[in-house]
Design an enzyme around this catalytic site. Structure first.
Site, PDB file in Angstrom:
ATOM      1  N   SER A 133       0.830  -1.208   0.000  1.00  0.00           N
ATOM      2  CA  SER A 133       0.000   0.000   0.000  1.00  0.00           C
ATOM      3  C   SER A 133       0.863   1.255   0.000  1.00  0.00           C
ATOM      4  O   SER A 133       1.962   1.264   0.573  1.00  0.00           O
ATOM      5  CB  SER A 133      -0.864  -0.033   1.261  1.00  0.00           C
ATOM      6  OG  SER A 133      -1.365   1.238   1.550  1.00  0.00           O
ATOM      7  N   TYR A 158      -2.390  -0.307  10.180  1.00  0.00           N
ATOM      8  CA  TYR A 158      -2.533  -0.884   8.829  1.00  0.00           C
ATOM      9  C   TYR A 158      -1.242  -0.695   8.037  1.00  0.00           C
ATOM     10  O   TYR A 158      -0.704  -1.643   7.453  1.00  0.00           O
ATOM     11  CB  TYR A 158      -3.709  -0.208   8.105  1.00  0.00           C
ATOM     12  CG  TYR A 158      -3.778  -0.553   6.629  1.00  0.00           C
ATOM     13  CD1 TYR A 158      -4.127  -1.835   6.204  1.00  0.00           C
ATOM     14  CD2 TYR A 158      -3.494   0.408   5.656  1.00  0.00           C
ATOM     15  CE1 TYR A 158      -4.183  -2.147   4.842  1.00  0.00           C
ATOM     16  CE2 TYR A 158      -3.552   0.099   4.304  1.00  0.00           C
ATOM     17  CZ  TYR A 158      -3.890  -1.177   3.905  1.00  0.00           C
ATOM     18  OH  TYR A 158      -3.943  -1.485   2.560  1.00  0.00           O
TER      19      TYR A 158
HETATM   20  N1  NAD Z   1      -8.512  -0.567  -2.356  1.00  0.00           N
HETATM   21  C1  NAD Z   1      -7.460   0.214  -2.175  1.00  0.00           C
HETATM   22  O1  NAD Z   1      -7.513   1.419  -2.408  1.00  0.00           O
HETATM   23  C2  NAD Z   1      -6.157  -0.371  -1.684  1.00  0.00           C
HETATM   24  C3  NAD Z   1      -5.055   0.503  -1.550  1.00  0.00           C
HETATM   25  C4  NAD Z   1      -3.843  -0.017  -1.100  1.00  0.00           C
HETATM   26  C5  NAD Z   1      -3.730  -1.368  -0.829  1.00  0.00           C
HETATM   27  N2  NAD Z   1      -4.812  -2.185  -0.952  1.00  0.00           N
HETATM   28  C6  NAD Z   1      -4.646  -3.593  -0.654  1.00  0.00           C
HETATM   29  O2  NAD Z   1      -5.152  -4.344  -1.745  1.00  0.00           O
HETATM   30  C7  NAD Z   1      -5.723  -5.570  -1.284  1.00  0.00           C
HETATM   31  C8  NAD Z   1      -7.164  -5.696  -1.753  1.00  0.00           C
HETATM   32  O3  NAD Z   1      -7.902  -4.599  -1.237  1.00  0.00           O
HETATM   33  P1  NAD Z   1      -9.455  -4.391  -1.540  1.00  0.00           P
HETATM   34  O4  NAD Z   1      -9.709  -2.934  -1.564  1.00  0.00           O
HETATM   35  O5  NAD Z   1      -9.866  -5.251  -2.664  1.00  0.00           O
HETATM   36  O6  NAD Z   1     -10.073  -4.935  -0.176  1.00  0.00           O
HETATM   37  P2  NAD Z   1     -11.297  -5.945   0.087  1.00  0.00           P
HETATM   38  O7  NAD Z   1     -11.567  -5.859   1.556  1.00  0.00           O
HETATM   39  O8  NAD Z   1     -12.408  -5.664  -0.860  1.00  0.00           O
HETATM   40  O9  NAD Z   1     -10.658  -7.357  -0.262  1.00  0.00           O
HETATM   41  C9  NAD Z   1      -9.870  -8.081   0.637  1.00  0.00           C
HETATM   42  C10 NAD Z   1     -10.483  -9.455   0.787  1.00  0.00           C
HETATM   43  O10 NAD Z   1      -9.648 -10.241   1.652  1.00  0.00           O
HETATM   44  C11 NAD Z   1     -10.495 -11.105   2.392  1.00  0.00           C
HETATM   45  N3  NAD Z   1      -9.794 -11.557   3.601  1.00  0.00           N
HETATM   46  C12 NAD Z   1      -9.445 -10.802   4.687  1.00  0.00           C
HETATM   47  N4  NAD Z   1      -8.859 -11.584   5.621  1.00  0.00           N
HETATM   48  C13 NAD Z   1      -8.826 -12.852   5.098  1.00  0.00           C
HETATM   49  C14 NAD Z   1      -8.366 -14.112   5.605  1.00  0.00           C
HETATM   50  N5  NAD Z   1      -7.799 -14.195   6.825  1.00  0.00           N
HETATM   51  N6  NAD Z   1      -8.502 -15.208   4.833  1.00  0.00           N
HETATM   52  C15 NAD Z   1      -9.088 -15.119   3.591  1.00  0.00           C
HETATM   53  N7  NAD Z   1      -9.543 -13.956   3.070  1.00  0.00           N
HETATM   54  C16 NAD Z   1      -9.413 -12.836   3.822  1.00  0.00           C
HETATM   55  C17 NAD Z   1     -11.724 -10.261   2.712  1.00  0.00           C
HETATM   56  O11 NAD Z   1     -12.862 -11.037   3.004  1.00  0.00           O
HETATM   57  C18 NAD Z   1     -11.878  -9.429   1.420  1.00  0.00           C
HETATM   58  O12 NAD Z   1     -12.842 -10.007   0.546  1.00  0.00           O
HETATM   59  C19 NAD Z   1      -5.561  -5.559   0.232  1.00  0.00           C
HETATM   60  O13 NAD Z   1      -4.381  -6.231   0.570  1.00  0.00           O
HETATM   61  C20 NAD Z   1      -5.419  -4.066   0.564  1.00  0.00           C
HETATM   62  O14 NAD Z   1      -4.725  -3.872   1.760  1.00  0.00           O
HETATM   63  C21 NAD Z   1      -6.016  -1.713  -1.378  1.00  0.00           C
END
Ligand code: NAD
Length: 325
Positions: A133, A158
């Site tokens: 991130s 985070y």
């Molecule tokens: N969306 C953004 O702007 C953004 C920015 C920077 C980083 N990220 C990173 O990108 C990735 C995806 O983000 P997103 O926005 O799609 O989030 P999201 O919450 O929509 O997707 C993450 C998924 O991981 C699953 N999950 C969480 N813990 C788990 C576990 N222990 N076992 C199995 N599944 C598990 C959740 O149920 C969820 O569906 C994450 O790692 C997030 O930190 C996202």
């Protein structure tokens, strides 16, 4: 590129479900993993999953899904059978909730990523990508943020877990030789965006004539990045990580937007005047993010093309569909 069997964690989430669809479209067989973490409603993730399953049927490429917690090494090892590469997008995401639940974030993000790396190696996977991130850069004033900048002063649990995942990935690569890539995503938006994130939240409230709360003076800025551009970067990183062994890449848009300008764009797209309430900056939130894309452009041919207004309009079209968000 040859087609692979690829395991995607967080497959029912926002970014994960898009990556699954893109892999299927390229002909890769996909194994999806998600535990439907209650951070936001299960029904939204079920819908993402349904869309990805429909995509699998459309292109005639198999997609298997396992509801499991990736901290459970036995269940994960089972799902990993025959898998050649892992794209680890599952995590507890979100800055503000991590302040209330740092332990939950440590478990999902650190224990989870360690388990994914270990089992991917033990079961003979050839490569692993991990979602990091832009928050790892902390509140630094120097912009744009480049991968060689220091990232040792995170300001939320985070961000600290995401930076720790990068360090764990480095140690893992050093010890096993397994190629590991770290993708620093910058605020991702578009259809299926998480309901807690600003664009999704503001669209719903502005459309309903409800006030939106803006933290800070409106000049804080984010490098909003459209989901299709992020997916392009993820696929390119997957294809190229072998050449690097261990590598960190920024995946952003290189076009930071101030909060007030974002709200004006959303209001224009939604076609309603926003009712704005101002509040002080929130603990854990950084003032700005801005991705230096020199490395990703040169090494991945990454070329984010979507203008904010176009991307916001696509997200609004999706949110306006019956049964969506
Ligand atoms: N969306 C953004 O702007 C953004 C920015 C920077 C980083 N990220 C990173 O990108 C990735 C995806 O983000 P997103 O926005 O799609 O989030 P999201 O919450 O929509 O997707 C993450 C998924 O991981 C699953 N999950 C969480 N813990 C788990 C576990 N222990 N076992 C199995 N599944 C598990 C959740 O149920 C969820 O569906 C994450 O790692 C997030 O930190 C996202």
């Amino acid at each position: 590129m040859n087609t692979h069997r690829i395991l995607v964690t967080g497959a029912a989430g926002f970014i994960g479900s898009h990556v699954v669809e893109a892999l299927l479209a390229q002909g890769h067989e996909v194994v999806g993993v998600d535990n439907f973490d209650p951070f936001y409603e299960r029904s939204i993730k079920e819908r993402n999953l349904r869309d990805a399953r429909a995509a699998s049927q459309r292109v005639g490429v198999p997609y298997r899904f396992h509801e499991l917690d990736f901290c459970d090494s036995a269940a994960l090892a089972d799902a990993l059978r025959g898998v050649e590469g892992v794209i680890h997008l599952g995590a507890k995401a979100g800055v503000r909730p991590s302040i209330a639940d740092p332990g939950g974030y440590v478990r999902a993000n650190l224990v989870g990523t360690t388990t994914v790396l270990q089992e991917a190696h033990r079961t003979g996977c050839r490569r692993v990508l991990v979602a990091s991130s832009s928050s790892v850069y902390g509140d630094q004033p120097k912009v744009p943020f480049s991968e060689d900048d220091r990232a040792d002063a995170p300001i939320s649990p985070y961000a600290a877990t995401k930076r720790s995942c990068e360090l764990l990935g480095h140690a893992h690569h050093h010890l096993t030789g397994q190629p590991v890539g770290m993708l620093r995503f910058f605020t991702v938006y578009g259809p299926r965006q998480r309901p807690d994130l600003a664009i999704s939240l503001f669209m719903r409230r502005i459309a309903a004539g409800q006030p939106i709360r803006l933290f800070g003076d409106g000049r804080s800025s984010r490098d909003y990045t459209y989901i299709a551009d992020i997916v392009q970067g993820v696929l390119a990183a997957y294809e190229n990580i072998d050449r690097f062994g261990f590598r960190v890449w920024n995946l952003g848009s290189d076009r930071p937007t101030a909060l007030d300008d974002l709200v004006a764009t959303i209001a224009e797209v939604v076609g309603r005047r926003p009712i704005i309430e101002r509040a002080p900056m929130q603990p854990g939130d950084v003032e700005r993010t801005w991705a230096d894309l020199t490395r990703a452009r040169a090494e991945l041919n990454y070329n984010p093309a979507t203008q904010l207004r176009d991307g916001v309009a696509s997200q609004w079209v999706w949110m306006s569909e019956p049964g969506e968000a």
